[in-house]
Design an enzyme around this catalytic site. Sequence first.
Site, PDB file in Angstrom:
ATOM      1  N   GLY A  78      29.402  45.173  34.252  1.00  0.00           N
ATOM      2  CA  GLY A  78      27.998  45.566  34.444  1.00  0.00           C
ATOM      3  C   GLY A  78      27.856  47.010  34.897  1.00  0.00           C
ATOM      4  N   ARG A 138      21.886  49.232  40.764  1.00  0.00           N
ATOM      5  CA  ARG A 138      21.352  49.393  42.120  1.00  0.00           C
ATOM      6  C   ARG A 138      22.163  50.375  42.972  1.00  0.00           C
ATOM      7  NH1 ARG A 138      20.970  43.204  43.542  1.00  0.00           N
ATOM      8  NH2 ARG A 138      22.203  43.113  41.648  1.00  0.00           N
ATOM      9  N   GLY A 174      25.580  39.494  29.639  1.00  0.00           N
ATOM     10  CA  GLY A 174      25.457  38.517  30.709  1.00  0.00           C
ATOM     11  C   GLY A 174      26.808  37.996  31.173  1.00  0.00           C
ATOM     12  N   ASP A 202      33.131  43.226  42.714  1.00  0.00           N
ATOM     13  CA  ASP A 202      32.550  44.000  43.816  1.00  0.00           C
ATOM     14  C   ASP A 202      32.639  43.236  45.132  1.00  0.00           C
ATOM     15  OD1 ASP A 202      30.754  41.987  43.397  1.00  0.00           O
ATOM     16  OD2 ASP A 202      29.065  43.263  42.859  1.00  0.00           O
ATOM     17  N   ASN A 239      24.269  31.328  45.568  1.00  0.00           N
ATOM     18  CA  ASN A 239      25.485  31.404  44.763  1.00  0.00           C
ATOM     19  C   ASN A 239      26.221  32.708  45.062  1.00  0.00           C
ATOM     20  OD1 ASN A 239      27.394  31.463  42.719  1.00  0.00           O
ATOM     21  ND2 ASN A 239      25.917  31.958  41.100  1.00  0.00           N
ATOM     22  N   TYR A 294      49.256  83.338  58.009  1.00  0.00           N
ATOM     23  CA  TYR A 294      49.443  82.562  56.786  1.00  0.00           C
ATOM     24  C   TYR A 294      50.904  82.596  56.372  1.00  0.00           C
ATOM     25  CZ  TYR A 294      49.818  81.136  52.004  1.00  0.00           C
ATOM     26  OH  TYR A 294      50.233  80.505  50.872  1.00  0.00           O
ATOM     27  N   ASN A 350      60.021  83.700  66.340  1.00  0.00           N
ATOM     28  CA  ASN A 350      58.673  83.991  66.816  1.00  0.00           C
ATOM     29  C   ASN A 350      57.899  84.696  65.711  1.00  0.00           C
ATOM     30  OD1 ASN A 350      56.748  84.293  69.275  1.00  0.00           O
ATOM     31  ND2 ASN A 350      56.754  86.265  68.210  1.00  0.00           N
ATOM     32  N   TYR A 388      52.247  85.390  46.661  1.00  0.00           N
ATOM     33  CA  TYR A 388      51.638  85.325  45.334  1.00  0.00           C
ATOM     34  C   TYR A 388      51.591  86.741  44.789  1.00  0.00           C
ATOM     35  CZ  TYR A 388      48.188  83.938  41.791  1.00  0.00           C
ATOM     36  OH  TYR A 388      47.535  83.683  40.620  1.00  0.00           O
TER      37      TYR A 388
HETATM   38  C1  UD1 Z   1      25.128  36.798  39.650  1.00  0.00           C
HETATM   39  C2  UD1 Z   1      24.725  35.337  39.519  1.00  0.00           C
HETATM   40  C3  UD1 Z   1      23.936  34.920  40.756  1.00  0.00           C
HETATM   41  C4  UD1 Z   1      24.763  35.178  41.993  1.00  0.00           C
HETATM   42  C5  UD1 Z   1      25.254  36.621  42.037  1.00  0.00           C
HETATM   43  C6  UD1 Z   1      26.248  36.812  43.154  1.00  0.00           C
HETATM   44  C7  UD1 Z   1      24.456  35.040  37.127  1.00  0.00           C
HETATM   45  C8  UD1 Z   1      23.478  34.831  36.018  1.00  0.00           C
HETATM   46  N1  UD1 Z   1      23.929  35.175  38.340  1.00  0.00           N
HETATM   47  O1  UD1 Z   1      23.941  37.551  39.688  1.00  0.00           O
HETATM   48  O2  UD1 Z   1      23.587  33.569  40.674  1.00  0.00           O
HETATM   49  O3  UD1 Z   1      24.006  34.872  43.148  1.00  0.00           O
HETATM   50  O4  UD1 Z   1      25.930  36.960  40.815  1.00  0.00           O
HETATM   51  O5  UD1 Z   1      26.587  38.144  43.281  1.00  0.00           O
HETATM   52  O6  UD1 Z   1      25.655  35.014  36.883  1.00  0.00           O
HETATM   53  N2  UD1 Z   1      28.914  41.502  34.472  1.00  0.00           N
HETATM   54  C9  UD1 Z   1      29.659  41.750  33.344  1.00  0.00           C
HETATM   55  N3  UD1 Z   1      29.067  41.703  32.132  1.00  0.00           N
HETATM   56  C10 UD1 Z   1      27.762  41.388  31.970  1.00  0.00           C
HETATM   57  C11 UD1 Z   1      26.986  41.125  33.119  1.00  0.00           C
HETATM   58  C12 UD1 Z   1      27.595  41.188  34.358  1.00  0.00           C
HETATM   59  O7  UD1 Z   1      30.853  42.032  33.436  1.00  0.00           O
HETATM   60  O8  UD1 Z   1      27.318  41.333  30.821  1.00  0.00           O
HETATM   61  C13 UD1 Z   1      29.555  41.552  35.785  1.00  0.00           C
HETATM   62  C14 UD1 Z   1      28.972  42.611  36.690  1.00  0.00           C
HETATM   63  O9  UD1 Z   1      29.725  43.806  36.594  1.00  0.00           O
HETATM   64  C15 UD1 Z   1      29.092  41.989  38.065  1.00  0.00           C
HETATM   65  C16 UD1 Z   1      29.029  40.510  37.804  1.00  0.00           C
HETATM   66  O10 UD1 Z   1      29.304  40.321  36.441  1.00  0.00           O
HETATM   67  O11 UD1 Z   1      30.359  42.288  38.653  1.00  0.00           O
HETATM   68  C17 UD1 Z   1      27.670  39.931  38.172  1.00  0.00           C
HETATM   69  O12 UD1 Z   1      26.702  40.436  37.326  1.00  0.00           O
HETATM   70  P1  UD1 Z   1      25.233  40.770  37.774  1.00  0.00           P
HETATM   71  O13 UD1 Z   1      24.456  41.065  36.557  1.00  0.00           O
HETATM   72  O14 UD1 Z   1      25.265  41.764  38.860  1.00  0.00           O
HETATM   73  O15 UD1 Z   1      24.769  39.382  38.325  1.00  0.00           O
HETATM   74  P2  UD1 Z   1      23.852  39.147  39.566  1.00  0.00           P
HETATM   75  O16 UD1 Z   1      22.456  39.496  39.198  1.00  0.00           O
HETATM   76  O17 UD1 Z   1      24.432  39.758  40.761  1.00  0.00           O
END
Ligand code: UD1
Length: 464
Positions: free
Chosen positions: A11, A15, A82, A105, A171, A368, A379, A389
């Site tokens: 992702g 933020r 996603g 993270d 979650n 230096y 000393n 240089y």
């Molecule tokens: C997600 C969960 C949420 C949970 C939260 C905890 C889902 C739909 N929701 O939300 O329930 O409370 O984590 O932190 O899973 N990522 C990818 N590829 C993508 C999308 C995301 O690798 O296409 C990775 C992001 O880099 C991140 C992680 O997946 O490390 C979570 O993705 P993010 O979109 O931040 O989910 P949240 O909105 O935090």
Amino acid sequence: MTMTAIILAGGQGTRMKSPLPKVLHPVAGKPMIIRTLEGCQQAGVQNLRLVVGHGQNLVKSVLDPIQEMLQVKIYVQDQQLGTADAVKAADLGSLQGDVLIMNGDHPLIKTADIKNFFASFQKLNLDLAVFTVEVSEKNDFGRIVRANGKLQSIVEVKEASAEVLKIKEINTGIYVVKAEVLQKLIPQVKNENAKKEFYLTDIITLARDKALKVDAILSENGDIAHGVNSQMELAAATAKVYASNCEKLLNNGVIILDPKTTYIEDTVIVGAGAVLYPGVFLRGKTAIGAFSVVEPNCFISDSVINDGVQIKAGSYIEKTIIHSQASVGPYARLRPDTTIGQGAHVGNFVEMKKVNFGAKSKAGHLTYLGDADIGEDVNIGCGTITCNYAADKKKYKTIIKDRVFVGSDTQLVAPVTVESDSIIASGTTVTKDVPAGALALSRTAQVNKEGYAKKFKKPEDGNK
Ligand code: UD1
Ligand code: CA
């Protein structure tokens, strides 16, 4: 049983409001993705898979030198569709055994936490487990919906009703699931939701529909929820790591005057009885010996400071070895590949680079020294400069042997060797080698013209 972990880091981390991919932001000097991966590796995960996407080249280049050591395989998710899609990108078909899924993270995740996730999943004999915590403050985490205590679904904030938003159990984004369950459910996830994303959280309802054993496991450890999503959260995680590193050292007898303003990375070793003043920053592979004192606002990285050394305020030290009983600073700058001998003294506004500075030698002020071998008991007078240089853009070496006395305001034009027991008169520009025991002197003879000042100055002017 094979333990696999899939770490999601594809992702954008919007933020964070930073051009750096989120997982590369450092927590106490170490990118959070490395902390997360190390946590998994130390927990005994044999098969470590990382999904990258946004900023993948940068992430790969940071991991490249340690990829083999961490034994992590990197998978690319081309489009960020996603969290379920990200899991699919990690070569879903080849998974075996129990699979931990978590975000990249989680810099505060501990090896023990990861072991606990697998252990509780196995103990409860589940097909799918999601790890949860209770959070009272307003937050964006997916809500855990239960009916009669039994897990029903996870609802994302964007899809949640006012009633569901009130739920405190959230979650963490950490799951353990059997490989074959994941292989069956992931292809069934649809993107019919507010964000038009494939939500990994949908596998909960899919699993329930198939009468699989699914549960939400509530943890008391609030830290596991705290993935880092913003600079505020990053700063908080960083503060936690620094505080815990200070705490470990305090428990081992290190004297830290103000732990809140003392920043020590995980890799640093400090001996008992050492004293660290406020504003001290210790980085990388640094070791500080017993009874050494590091005064306020010193920055020390990748350096070995032996026992009983005094580093006075405001000194900046990189890749340097300082032997016991030496004293350095205030305001000294020691650059890479420098060694300071036992009992030597390096005073204020002294800069050294690639110098072997012998035992009991002294360079008290404003100097230096670069590319130089300096013997014992030498000393170095105030204002001495090694001119290392040259105009041909090459660096040349200065050698000063034992017991040499270098007078103030001396320039040594390298390459040059000053043999032992010699003296260099102050103000000399040394361009030729100096034999042992000799006096080197290069000054224009002084002329005094009697009464001459009157020509320029009237007595009533004083010093105006
Ligand atoms: C997600 C969960 C949420 C949970 C939260 C905890 C889902 C739909 N929701 O939300 O329930 O409370 O984590 O932190 O899973 N990522 C990818 N590829 C993508 C999308 C995301 O690798 O296409 C990775 C992001 O880099 C991140 C992680 O997946 O490390 C979570 O993705 P993010 O979109 O931040 O989910 P949240 O909105 O935090
Ligand atoms: Ca001069």
